[in-house]
Design a protein around this motif. Structure first.
Motif, mmCIF file in Angstrom:
data_model
loop_
_atom_site.group_PDB
_atom_site.id
_atom_site.type_symbol
_atom_site.label_atom_id
_atom_site.label_comp_id
_atom_site.label_asym_id
_atom_site.label_seq_id
_atom_site.Cartn_x
_atom_site.Cartn_y
_atom_site.Cartn_z
ATOM 1 N N GLU A 99 -0.812 -0.883 -4.477
ATOM 2 C CA GLU A 99 -2.024 -0.073 -4.411
ATOM 3 C C GLU A 99 -1.586 1.359 -4.121
ATOM 4 O O GLU A 99 -1.046 1.630 -3.047
ATOM 5 N N ARG B 61 -2.200 5.356 -3.434
ATOM 6 C CA ARG B 61 -3.161 6.336 -2.925
ATOM 7 C C ARG B 61 -2.403 7.622 -2.624
ATOM 8 O O ARG B 61 -1.231 7.599 -2.255
ATOM 9 N N LEU C 16 -7.958 -3.723 2.733
ATOM 10 C CA LEU C 16 -7.470 -4.444 1.556
ATOM 11 C C LEU C 16 -6.462 -5.542 1.905
ATOM 12 O O LEU C 16 -6.049 -6.301 1.040
ATOM 13 N N GLY D 226 0.861 -1.172 0.000
ATOM 14 C CA GLY D 226 0.000 0.000 0.000
ATOM 15 C C GLY D 226 0.899 1.224 0.000
ATOM 16 O O GLY D 226 1.657 1.440 0.945
#
Length: 98
Positions: free
Chosen positions: A62, A64, A83, A33
């Motif tokens: 991922e 962000r 997640l 992440g």
């Protein structure tokens, strides 16, 4: 590369290093992440590649961004937990302030 970035990448490599037990259990890619500004994402991927990790092939990432709204960081971290990412990497604004 700055010391903090290097330490972060070494930590990622250590946590996600090869594990025969993990490989036997599943072929699912480990997930990172990544919470940080868009300008830092390519540098992060480049350094991972140098360490043998290739986005989409050996690791999933991922991405962000809080887009300058630091209050969104908790919300994004909660999403990463939901997640079930293996590692959360955060990058602050490393550009020198004036």
């Amino acid at each position: 590369m700055r010391r903090r970035e290097f330490i972060t990448l070494v930590g990622v490599a250590a946590v996600m290093g090869p594990s025969p037990a993990r490989a036997e259990q599943t072929r699912k890619l480990p997930i990172i992440g990544f919470l940080g500004p868009a300008w830092s994402a390519q540098d992060f991927e480049d350094r991972l590649r140098e360490l043998g990790w290739i986005a989409g092939r050996t690791v999933a990432i991922e991405y962000r961004s809080a887009e300058g709204h630091t209050e969104r960081s908790n919300e994004i971290a909660t999403e990463f937990v939901r997640l079930k990412v293996n590692v959360i990497v955060t990058v602050g604004d490393l550009r020198p302030s004036r």
